[in-house]
Enzyme design. Structure first.
Site, PDB file in Angstrom:
ATOM      1  CG  HIS A  99      -0.387  -0.395   2.541  1.00 39.44           C
ATOM      2  ND1 HIS A  99       0.707   0.222   3.168  1.00 39.44           N
ATOM      3  CD2 HIS A  99      -0.833  -1.384   3.587  1.00 39.44           C
ATOM      4  CE1 HIS A  99       0.839  -0.168   4.449  1.00 39.44           C
ATOM      5  NE2 HIS A  99       0.247  -1.307   4.405  1.00 39.44           N
TER       6      HIS A  99
HETATM    7  P1  TYD Z   1      -2.421  -3.654   7.676  1.00 42.69           P
HETATM    8  O1  TYD Z   1      -2.384  -2.047   7.118  1.00 42.69           O
HETATM    9  O2  TYD Z   1      -3.011  -4.666   6.761  1.00 42.69           O
HETATM   10  O3  TYD Z   1      -0.926  -4.057   7.806  1.00 42.69           O
HETATM   11  P2  TYD Z   1       0.416  -4.197   7.046  1.00 42.69           P
HETATM   12  O4  TYD Z   1       0.640  -2.619   6.673  1.00 42.69           O
HETATM   13  O5  TYD Z   1       1.364  -4.687   7.814  1.00 42.69           O
HETATM   14  O6  TYD Z   1       0.275  -4.975   5.922  1.00 42.69           O
HETATM   15  O7  TYD Z   1      -3.039  -3.390   9.114  1.00 42.69           O
HETATM   16  C1  TYD Z   1      -3.586  -4.781   9.650  1.00 42.69           C
HETATM   17  C2  TYD Z   1      -4.789  -4.477  10.516  1.00 42.69           C
HETATM   18  O8  TYD Z   1      -4.336  -3.368  11.599  1.00 42.69           O
HETATM   19  C3  TYD Z   1      -5.698  -3.878   9.722  1.00 42.69           C
HETATM   20  O9  TYD Z   1      -7.128  -4.334   9.959  1.00 42.69           O
HETATM   21  C4  TYD Z   1      -5.610  -2.107  10.179  1.00 42.69           C
HETATM   22  C5  TYD Z   1      -5.283  -2.274  11.371  1.00 42.69           C
HETATM   23  N1  TYD Z   1      -4.527  -1.161  11.775  1.00 42.69           N
HETATM   24  C6  TYD Z   1      -4.865  -0.387  12.752  1.00 42.69           C
HETATM   25  O10 TYD Z   1      -6.099  -0.417  13.246  1.00 42.69           O
HETATM   26  N2  TYD Z   1      -4.302   0.643  13.096  1.00 42.69           N
HETATM   27  C7  TYD Z   1      -2.981   1.042  12.517  1.00 42.69           C
HETATM   28  O11 TYD Z   1      -2.228   1.967  12.937  1.00 42.69           O
HETATM   29  C8  TYD Z   1      -2.518   0.004  11.528  1.00 42.69           C
HETATM   30  C9  TYD Z   1      -1.032   0.337  10.888  1.00 42.69           C
HETATM   31  C10 TYD Z   1      -3.261  -1.075  11.172  1.00 42.69           C
END
Ligand code: TYD
Length: 135
Positions: A51
């Site tokens: 992303h």
């Molecule tokens: P995600 O963005 O998919 O993780 P990565 O970037 O490591 O692939 O986030 C995983 C889950 O955690 C998703 O349900 C969103 C949640 N999340 C939060 O609630 N707050 C945050 O600050 C972050 C980074 C993720």
């Protein structure tokens, strides 16, 4: 000029008791730190991220273990950075496509962020990223 992805090296403040690394907002990283989170329990088969964030800047630090971060620009050009020491960070500006992978078993990836969490500022589709970059 827009800030670019770059490796940061923090002072280790080492003595015979061990090491202590300090990361202060606007001093050691180029933004005020509003949020921290950390990722562990991932392994070599996992790819996270995939992303870009419209507003948030990050610094990623493997405080334990190792991982890799692949940055892909809007032309599809890839650059890989290895995080393998607890006093090394990777600065990632906003509007940067990133993928984290090749986590060691003991990897703890600390993420410092310039903004509070807002799911709406995430771009999770690469074609949408290319479009918003105007390419
Ligand atoms: P995600 O963005 O998919 O993780 P990565 O970037 O490591 O692939 O986030 C995983 C889950 O955690 C998703 O349900 C969103 C949640 N999340 C939060 O609630 N707050 C945050 O600050 C972050 C980074 C993720």
């Amino acid at each position: 000029m827009k800030s670019r992805v770059k490796m940061l090296s923090f002072a280790q403040n080492g003595d015979n008791r061990g090491h202590l690394v300090v990361v202060e907002g606007k001093k050691d990283v180029p933004f005020d730190i509003k949020r921290t989170f950390y990722i562990y329990g991932s392994d070599a088969s996992v790819v996270r991220g995939k992303h870009a964030n419209r507003r948030t800047q990050f610094v990623l630090i493997n405080v334990s273990g190792t991982s890799k971060v692949k940055i892909i620009d809007a032309y599809g050009r890839e650059t890989v950075y290895e995080l393998d020491r607890p006093h090394i960070g990777l600065y990632i500006p906003s509007m940067t496509w990133k993928e984290m992978y090749d986590f060691s078993e003991d990897s703890v990836l600390l993420c410092l962020a310039s903004e509070h969490y807002d799911a709406k500022e995430y771009i999770r589709d690469f074609q949408e990223y290319v479009k918003e970059m105007g390419k």
